[in-house]
Design a protein around this motif. Structure first.
Motif, PDB file in Angstrom:
ATOM      1  N   MET A  28     -41.426  -6.862  -5.620  1.00  0.00           N
ATOM      2  CA  MET A  28     -40.481  -6.143  -6.472  1.00  0.00           C
ATOM      3  C   MET A  28     -39.364  -5.510  -5.644  1.00  0.00           C
ATOM      4  SD  MET A  28     -41.475  -6.814  -9.442  1.00  0.00           S
ATOM      5  CE  MET A  28     -40.408  -5.765 -10.371  1.00  0.00           C
ATOM      6  N   TYR A  29     -39.687  -5.010  -4.468  1.00  0.00           N
ATOM      7  CA  TYR A  29     -38.681  -4.403  -3.586  1.00  0.00           C
ATOM      8  C   TYR A  29     -37.654  -5.449  -3.153  1.00  0.00           C
ATOM      9  CZ  TYR A  29     -36.795  -1.290  -0.018  1.00  0.00           C
ATOM     10  OH  TYR A  29     -35.974  -0.481   0.724  1.00  0.00           O
ATOM     11  N   ALA A  32     -35.429  -6.382  -6.084  1.00  0.00           N
ATOM     12  CA  ALA A  32     -34.474  -5.305  -6.378  1.00  0.00           C
ATOM     13  C   ALA A  32     -33.323  -5.318  -5.376  1.00  0.00           C
ATOM     14  CB  ALA A  32     -35.174  -3.948  -6.365  1.00  0.00           C
ATOM     15  N   GLU A  33     -33.614  -5.557  -4.118  1.00  0.00           N
ATOM     16  CA  GLU A  33     -32.563  -5.623  -3.094  1.00  0.00           C
ATOM     17  C   GLU A  33     -31.655  -6.827  -3.341  1.00  0.00           C
ATOM     18  OE1 GLU A  33     -31.836  -3.397  -0.402  1.00  0.00           O
ATOM     19  OE2 GLU A  33     -33.059  -2.208  -1.763  1.00  0.00           O
ATOM     20  N   VAL A  35     -30.977  -8.248  -6.228  1.00  0.00           N
ATOM     21  CA  VAL A  35     -30.143  -7.965  -7.397  1.00  0.00           C
ATOM     22  C   VAL A  35     -28.946  -7.103  -6.998  1.00  0.00           C
ATOM     23  CG1 VAL A  35     -30.093  -6.685  -9.584  1.00  0.00           C
ATOM     24  CG2 VAL A  35     -31.957  -8.265  -9.111  1.00  0.00           C
ATOM     25  N   LYS A  36     -29.164  -6.186  -6.058  1.00  0.00           N
ATOM     26  CA  LYS A  36     -28.081  -5.317  -5.588  1.00  0.00           C
ATOM     27  C   LYS A  36     -27.140  -6.043  -4.619  1.00  0.00           C
ATOM     28  CE  LYS A  36     -30.934  -1.887  -4.376  1.00  0.00           C
ATOM     29  NZ  LYS A  36     -31.343  -0.593  -3.803  1.00  0.00           N
TER      30      LYS A  36
END
Length: 50
Positions: A28-29, A32-33, A35-36
């Protein structure tokens, strides 16, 4: 057995009860990175001796 996740170049450590929880967090980390728009972080999972 407990596990900790750490990011290369950071002092932050996340602790988990199971390896699966640690692996799910890493996934998940990383997502998330991504996506950013950031690079994939270098994460490691290590066993914690009690």
């Amino acid at each position: 057995m407990k596990y900790k996740v750490s990011k290369k170049g950071s002092n932050v450590v996340f602790k988990f009860e199971t390896y699966k929880q640690a692996a799910d967090f890493c996934y998940m980390y990383v997502m998330a990175e991504q996506v950013k728009g950031n690079k994939f972080p270098e994460l490691s999972i290590n066993k914690v001796r009690e």
